[in-house]
Design a protein around this motif. Structure first.
Motif, PDB file in Angstrom:
ATOM      1  N   ALA A 162       9.121   2.494  -5.173  1.00  0.00           N
ATOM      2  CA  ALA A 162       7.855   3.209  -5.387  1.00  0.00           C
ATOM      3  C   ALA A 162       7.206   3.625  -4.071  1.00  0.00           C
ATOM      4  CB  ALA A 162       6.895   2.334  -6.187  1.00  0.00           C
ATOM      5  N   LEU A 163       7.703   3.114  -2.956  1.00  0.00           N
ATOM      6  CA  LEU A 163       7.166   3.515  -1.655  1.00  0.00           C
ATOM      7  C   LEU A 163       7.558   4.945  -1.287  1.00  0.00           C
ATOM      8  CD1 LEU A 163       7.730   0.285   0.442  1.00  0.00           C
ATOM      9  CD2 LEU A 163       5.547   1.356  -0.074  1.00  0.00           C
ATOM     10  N   VAL A 164       8.664   5.422  -1.816  1.00  0.00           N
ATOM     11  CA  VAL A 164       9.161   6.756  -1.446  1.00  0.00           C
ATOM     12  C   VAL A 164       8.173   7.863  -1.829  1.00  0.00           C
ATOM     13  CG1 VAL A 164      11.022   8.419  -1.801  1.00  0.00           C
ATOM     14  CG2 VAL A 164      11.550   6.003  -1.464  1.00  0.00           C
ATOM     15  N   PRO A 165       7.700   7.939  -3.089  1.00  0.00           N
ATOM     16  CA  PRO A 165       6.742   9.005  -3.400  1.00  0.00           C
ATOM     17  C   PRO A 165       5.423   8.866  -2.646  1.00  0.00           C
ATOM     18  CG  PRO A 165       7.307   7.778  -5.393  1.00  0.00           C
ATOM     19  CD  PRO A 165       8.079   7.191  -4.270  1.00  0.00           C
ATOM     20  N   LEU A 166       5.024   7.628  -2.358  1.00  0.00           N
ATOM     21  CA  LEU A 166       3.791   7.445  -1.593  1.00  0.00           C
ATOM     22  C   LEU A 166       3.958   7.935  -0.160  1.00  0.00           C
ATOM     23  CD1 LEU A 166       2.687   3.959  -2.900  1.00  0.00           C
ATOM     24  CD2 LEU A 166       1.527   6.131  -3.274  1.00  0.00           C
ATOM     25  N   ALA A 167       5.107   7.704   0.424  1.00  0.00           N
ATOM     26  CA  ALA A 167       5.358   8.188   1.783  1.00  0.00           C
ATOM     27  C   ALA A 167       5.403   9.714   1.818  1.00  0.00           C
ATOM     28  CB  ALA A 167       6.663   7.608   2.310  1.00  0.00           C
ATOM     29  N   ILE A 168       5.982  10.315   0.801  1.00  0.00           N
ATOM     30  CA  ILE A 168       6.023  11.780   0.734  1.00  0.00           C
ATOM     31  C   ILE A 168       4.614  12.339   0.578  1.00  0.00           C
ATOM     32  CG2 ILE A 168       6.799  13.729  -0.672  1.00  0.00           C
ATOM     33  CD1 ILE A 168       9.357  12.085  -1.217  1.00  0.00           C
ATOM     34  N   ALA A 169       3.824  11.714  -0.279  1.00  0.00           N
ATOM     35  CA  ALA A 169       2.442  12.169  -0.470  1.00  0.00           C
ATOM     36  C   ALA A 169       1.633  12.005   0.810  1.00  0.00           C
ATOM     37  CB  ALA A 169       1.790  11.392  -1.610  1.00  0.00           C
ATOM     38  N   ALA A 170       1.846  10.914   1.528  1.00  0.00           N
ATOM     39  CA  ALA A 170       1.114  10.697   2.779  1.00  0.00           C
ATOM     40  C   ALA A 170       1.489  11.737   3.823  1.00  0.00           C
ATOM     41  CB  ALA A 170       1.388   9.298   3.310  1.00  0.00           C
ATOM     42  N   ALA A 223      -1.096  -6.831   5.667  1.00  0.00           N
ATOM     43  CA  ALA A 223      -2.303  -6.522   4.897  1.00  0.00           C
ATOM     44  C   ALA A 223      -3.506  -6.344   5.816  1.00  0.00           C
ATOM     45  CB  ALA A 223      -2.568  -7.625   3.879  1.00  0.00           C
ATOM     46  N   VAL A 224      -3.658  -7.240   6.766  1.00  0.00           N
ATOM     47  CA  VAL A 224      -4.807  -7.167   7.672  1.00  0.00           C
ATOM     48  C   VAL A 224      -4.704  -5.952   8.586  1.00  0.00           C
ATOM     49  CG1 VAL A 224      -5.978  -8.338   9.572  1.00  0.00           C
ATOM     50  CG2 VAL A 224      -5.252  -9.632   7.576  1.00  0.00           C
ATOM     51  N   THR A 225      -3.551  -5.742   9.189  1.00  0.00           N
ATOM     52  CA  THR A 225      -3.419  -4.624  10.121  1.00  0.00           C
ATOM     53  C   THR A 225      -3.446  -3.279   9.401  1.00  0.00           C
ATOM     54  OG1 THR A 225      -1.013  -4.799  10.072  1.00  0.00           O
ATOM     55  CG2 THR A 225      -2.168  -5.948  11.850  1.00  0.00           C
ATOM     56  N   GLY A 226      -2.943  -3.225   8.183  1.00  0.00           N
ATOM     57  CA  GLY A 226      -2.997  -1.977   7.425  1.00  0.00           C
ATOM     58  C   GLY A 226      -4.417  -1.567   7.109  1.00  0.00           C
ATOM     59  N   PHE A 227      -5.232  -2.526   6.713  1.00  0.00           N
ATOM     60  CA  PHE A 227      -6.629  -2.224   6.409  1.00  0.00           C
ATOM     61  C   PHE A 227      -7.385  -1.806   7.668  1.00  0.00           C
ATOM     62  CE2 PHE A 227     -11.050  -3.666   6.137  1.00  0.00           C
ATOM     63  CZ  PHE A 227     -11.478  -2.836   5.113  1.00  0.00           C
ATOM     64  N   VAL A 228      -7.213  -2.555   8.737  1.00  0.00           N
ATOM     65  CA  VAL A 228      -7.907  -2.238   9.989  1.00  0.00           C
ATOM     66  C   VAL A 228      -7.449  -0.884  10.527  1.00  0.00           C
ATOM     67  CG1 VAL A 228      -8.200  -2.968  12.387  1.00  0.00           C
ATOM     68  CG2 VAL A 228      -8.349  -4.641  10.557  1.00  0.00           C
ATOM     69  N   GLY A 229      -6.168  -0.595  10.435  1.00  0.00           N
ATOM     70  CA  GLY A 229      -5.658   0.689  10.899  1.00  0.00           C
ATOM     71  C   GLY A 229      -6.200   1.854  10.092  1.00  0.00           C
ATOM     72  N   GLY A 230      -6.314   1.685   8.785  1.00  0.00           N
ATOM     73  CA  GLY A 230      -6.873   2.743   7.941  1.00  0.00           C
ATOM     74  C   GLY A 230      -8.333   3.016   8.250  1.00  0.00           C
ATOM     75  N   VAL A 231      -9.096   1.960   8.455  1.00  0.00           N
ATOM     76  CA  VAL A 231     -10.510   2.127   8.797  1.00  0.00           C
ATOM     77  C   VAL A 231     -10.655   2.794  10.162  1.00  0.00           C
ATOM     78  CG1 VAL A 231     -12.621   0.861   9.358  1.00  0.00           C
ATOM     79  CG2 VAL A 231     -11.305   0.244   7.339  1.00  0.00           C
ATOM     80  N   ALA A 268      -2.345   3.018  -0.154  1.00  0.00           N
ATOM     81  CA  ALA A 268      -1.645   2.566  -1.360  1.00  0.00           C
ATOM     82  C   ALA A 268      -0.235   2.089  -1.014  1.00  0.00           C
ATOM     83  CB  ALA A 268      -1.595   3.686  -2.390  1.00  0.00           C
ATOM     84  N   ALA A 269       0.428   2.797  -0.108  1.00  0.00           N
ATOM     85  CA  ALA A 269       1.764   2.381   0.318  1.00  0.00           C
ATOM     86  C   ALA A 269       1.704   1.048   1.058  1.00  0.00           C
ATOM     87  CB  ALA A 269       2.391   3.452   1.203  1.00  0.00           C
ATOM     88  N   GLY A 270       0.656   0.840   1.829  1.00  0.00           N
ATOM     89  CA  GLY A 270       0.503  -0.437   2.527  1.00  0.00           C
ATOM     90  C   GLY A 270       0.326  -1.597   1.560  1.00  0.00           C
ATOM     91  N   ALA A 271      -0.483  -1.381   0.535  1.00  0.00           N
ATOM     92  CA  ALA A 271      -0.661  -2.426  -0.478  1.00  0.00           C
ATOM     93  C   ALA A 271       0.646  -2.685  -1.222  1.00  0.00           C
ATOM     94  CB  ALA A 271      -1.755  -2.015  -1.453  1.00  0.00           C
ATOM     95  N   ASP A 272       1.380  -1.623  -1.495  1.00  0.00           N
ATOM     96  CA  ASP A 272       2.676  -1.763  -2.163  1.00  0.00           C
ATOM     97  C   ASP A 272       3.658  -2.531  -1.277  1.00  0.00           C
ATOM     98  OD1 ASP A 272       4.672  -1.489  -4.028  1.00  0.00           O
ATOM     99  OD2 ASP A 272       5.058   0.620  -3.613  1.00  0.00           O
ATOM    100  N   ALA A 273       3.659  -2.233   0.010  1.00  0.00           N
ATOM    101  CA  ALA A 273       4.563  -2.925   0.936  1.00  0.00           C
ATOM    102  C   ALA A 273       4.220  -4.410   1.030  1.00  0.00           C
ATOM    103  CB  ALA A 273       4.494  -2.273   2.309  1.00  0.00           C
ATOM    104  N   VAL A 274       2.937  -4.727   1.002  1.00  0.00           N
ATOM    105  CA  VAL A 274       2.529  -6.133   1.032  1.00  0.00           C
ATOM    106  C   VAL A 274       3.036  -6.850  -0.220  1.00  0.00           C
ATOM    107  CG1 VAL A 274       0.520  -7.661   0.893  1.00  0.00           C
ATOM    108  CG2 VAL A 274       0.572  -5.809   2.557  1.00  0.00           C
ATOM    109  N   LEU A 275       2.923  -6.196  -1.365  1.00  0.00           N
ATOM    110  CA  LEU A 275       3.435  -6.804  -2.598  1.00  0.00           C
ATOM    111  C   LEU A 275       4.947  -6.991  -2.542  1.00  0.00           C
ATOM    112  CD1 LEU A 275       1.303  -4.978  -5.292  1.00  0.00           C
ATOM    113  CD2 LEU A 275       1.139  -7.354  -4.576  1.00  0.00           C
ATOM    114  N   VAL A 276       5.648  -6.022  -1.975  1.00  0.00           N
ATOM    115  CA  VAL A 276       7.102  -6.151  -1.828  1.00  0.00           C
ATOM    116  C   VAL A 276       7.437  -7.357  -0.956  1.00  0.00           C
ATOM    117  CG1 VAL A 276       9.150  -5.076  -0.801  1.00  0.00           C
ATOM    118  CG2 VAL A 276       7.640  -3.732  -2.250  1.00  0.00           C
TER     119      VAL A 276
END
Length: 83
Positions: A14-22, A65-73, A36-44
């Motif tokens: 499911a990361l593939v369509p999210l990466a394409i959309a990004a 999870a922490v670095t993905g959130f901080v990077g997005g902000v 969304a891809a970051g949250a999916d990767a954390v779940l994986v």
């Protein structure tokens, strides 16, 4: 393969369509898909940790999870300054 690893494989696919959309969307929409891809990767990673009984995947998931959130902000803050 157990059920945890099967679930990780499905969520990993499911990361593939999210990466394409990004990649194809404008920056604001791309950040949303990237988060969304970051949250999916954390779940994986958490599913891999449970499926392989390896604590290192769980630690990596926590760091991601922490670095993905901080990077997005930070990216959104930078995007607002540029505009």
């Amino acid at each position: 393969m157990n059920a945890w690893l099967w679930a990780a494989a499905i969520l990993g696919a499911a990361l593939v369509p999210l990466a394409i959309a990004a990649a194809l969307r404008p920056p604001r929409g791309g950040v949303t898909a990237l988060e969304a891809a970051g949250a999916d990767a954390v779940l994986v990673l958490l599913l891999l940790a449970e499926g392989t009984k390896s604590q290192s995947f769980a630690t990596l998931a926590l760091v991601a999870a922490v670095t993905g959130f901080v990077g997005g902000v930070a990216f959104l803050h930078f995007l607002e300054r540029v505009r």
